[in-house]
Scaffold this motif. Structure first.
Motif, mmCIF file in Angstrom:
data_model
loop_
_atom_site.group_PDB
_atom_site.id
_atom_site.type_symbol
_atom_site.label_atom_id
_atom_site.label_comp_id
_atom_site.label_asym_id
_atom_site.label_seq_id
_atom_site.Cartn_x
_atom_site.Cartn_y
_atom_site.Cartn_z
ATOM 1 N N UNK A 261 0.829 -1.203 0.000
ATOM 2 C CA UNK A 261 0.000 0.000 0.000
ATOM 3 C C UNK A 261 0.864 1.253 0.000
ATOM 4 N N UNK A 262 2.031 1.224 0.654
ATOM 5 C CA UNK A 262 2.900 2.407 0.671
ATOM 6 C C UNK A 262 3.393 2.747 -0.730
ATOM 7 N N UNK A 263 3.794 1.730 -1.476
ATOM 8 C CA UNK A 263 4.255 1.963 -2.843
ATOM 9 C C UNK A 263 3.113 2.452 -3.726
ATOM 10 N N UNK A 269 -0.021 9.219 -5.977
ATOM 11 C CA UNK A 269 0.289 10.646 -5.828
ATOM 12 C C UNK A 269 1.041 11.167 -7.038
ATOM 13 N N UNK A 270 2.031 10.424 -7.494
ATOM 14 C CA UNK A 270 2.816 10.853 -8.656
ATOM 15 C C UNK A 270 1.943 10.943 -9.907
ATOM 16 N N UNK A 271 1.062 9.961 -10.104
ATOM 17 C CA UNK A 271 0.219 9.942 -11.289
ATOM 18 C C UNK A 271 -0.752 11.117 -11.301
ATOM 19 N N UNK A 294 -2.769 -6.271 -0.552
ATOM 20 C CA UNK A 294 -2.849 -6.217 -2.011
ATOM 21 C C UNK A 294 -4.230 -5.755 -2.459
ATOM 22 N N UNK A 295 -5.287 -6.275 -1.839
ATOM 23 C CA UNK A 295 -6.646 -5.859 -2.189
ATOM 24 C C UNK A 295 -6.841 -4.370 -1.931
ATOM 25 N N UNK A 296 -6.302 -3.863 -0.818
ATOM 26 C CA UNK A 296 -6.427 -2.449 -0.497
ATOM 27 C C UNK A 296 -5.650 -1.597 -1.500
ATOM 28 N N UNK A 297 -4.418 -2.028 -1.829
ATOM 29 C CA UNK A 297 -3.580 -1.270 -2.761
ATOM 30 C C UNK A 297 -4.200 -1.227 -4.155
#
Length: 380
Positions: A261-263, A269-271, A294-297
């Motif tokens: 999720x951090x990545x 944010x960058x996009x 993974x589901x959250x990300x």
């Protein structure tokens, strides 16, 4: 460009036209921009009306110039040929402004339209030279027409300020375009590197195992007529090695599919910022099993994609917090909002969350914007 060709290009803008380039970079909403900015033509009539100028000598020539300007203006935005040919239409707009100045000094408005189109059509230094030359020539014409110091200043000051605005807008747009291209290239290189890593991992994982399976299968084939028990033993060993390899592949695939999720927060944010959207993150460090994380990300990734494609938002807030029994994520945007029709993205997000016991809800705000709410349990 003939009027018929112009109408055809307005219906379907060529990719090489200014509108085509803007649409490719900033969305289909840019197709209406050349028409929306025409409200600035009111400035051509505001001064003559306030100053009670002659209808015959000031207002009528201005009215007669408008159809010519509209044709040149629309050709500038919708012409799909080489840039050097588009510059002839921009030059026509400048020439029209200089001709009309004899009757109405508010013809500066035509020149300002030309400032913005030339700034987006040529290199920055060339645009600076052209705009500076046009301003100097117009000020000189104002003096030759008998304008006093106040008139000259009332012409020169807005011309300089709006010329700088045109150059700055074109420069920042160019920088944003470069940033988007860099972001796309980074994603392409990251994808390529990930494919190479997966290829190496699968080669290391399966190369030796499949070699063992092949050798033991060959040995079992040779032993089956001479020593049946030994052949059975080798076949059993082949089965064990194959099952171990299957377990290793499954673990490897789970690792490939997992997303932190951090990545994903950094990528989102960058996009969005590359699209000119202001992003505010109010996040905490969360700890989840990899399938729930993974589901959250992936839910955040889908929400980001929807905002970029459909919301037309200028600001997004992402909140992530850990509660005693669950992790909660909220994504709020200030875009157009409205009725939400679930598509493949939202349906896939819901199915993915259902698989790990999570929930998904979304709503449109009364004043626009959309709020997406995702929750994932901390444990089964």
């Amino acid at each position: 460009m003939t009027p018929r060709q112009l109408l055809a290009n307005i219906r379907e803008p060529p990719p090489e036209s200014l509108v085509g380039l803007m649409t490719g970079a900033d969305g289909r909403g840019m197709r209406t921009m050349p028409f929306m900015i025409l409200f600035n033509l009111a400035w051509l009539f505001l001064w003559p009306l306030l100053a009670r100028q002659s209808f015959t000598w000031v207002i009528l020539p201005t009215l007669l110039s408008v159809p010519i300007f509209l044709y040149l203006h629309l050709c500038t935005y919708f012409y799909g040929g080489p840039t050097r040919d588009r510059l002839w239409y921009i030059a026509g707009v400048f020439a029209l402004g200089f001709v009309l100045a004899k009757f109405n000094l508010a013809a500066l408005g035509y020149l300002i339209f030309g400032f913005f189109t030339v700034a987006f059509s040529v290199q920055w230094r060339t645009a600076l030279f052209v705009i500076s030359g046009v301003i100097t020539a117009y000020v000189a014409e104002t003096i030759l027409l008998g304008g006093d110091l106040g008139t000259v200043l009332s012409v020169a000051l807005p011309a300089v300020l709006l010329g700088i605005s045109a150059l700055y807008t074109a420069y920042t747009t160019y920088q944003q375009r470069c940033l988007r291209r860099s972001h796309v290239e980074i994603l392409r290189l990251a994808t390529l590197a990930e494919r190479e890593r997966i290829g190496r991992d699968l080669h290391d994982l399966l190369g030796h195992t499949l070699s063992v399976v092949a050798l033991k299968s060959e040995l079992a084939r040779k032993l089956i007529d001479r020593d049946l028990d030994a052949a059975r033993s080798e076949i059993g060993e082949v089965e064990r090695v194959a099952r171990d390899a299957l377990a290793q592949v499954r673990n490897a695939v789970s690792g490939i599919r997992s997303t932190a999720i951090a990545a994903e927060l950094q990528a989102a944010t960058a996009l969005l910022e590359a699209q000119g959207v202001k992003v505010k993150c109010e996040t905490e460090r969360v700890k989840l099993p990899h399938d729930r994380e993974t589901a959250l990300a992936l839910s955040l990734r889908e929400a980001t994609t929807n905002i970029r494609r459909h919301a037309a938002a200028s600001g997004v807030t992402i909140r992530l917090r850990q509660e005693p029994a669950q992790v909660v994520m909220e994504v709020l945007d200030n875009g157009r909002g409205g009725r939400i029709v679930p598509g493949n993205g939202l349906n896939g997000m819901r199915e993915r969350l259902d698989h790990v016991g999570g929930t998904l809800s979304y709503e449109s705000g009364r004043d626009g914007g959309t709020r997406l709410f995702v929750s994932v349990p901390c444990a089964a």
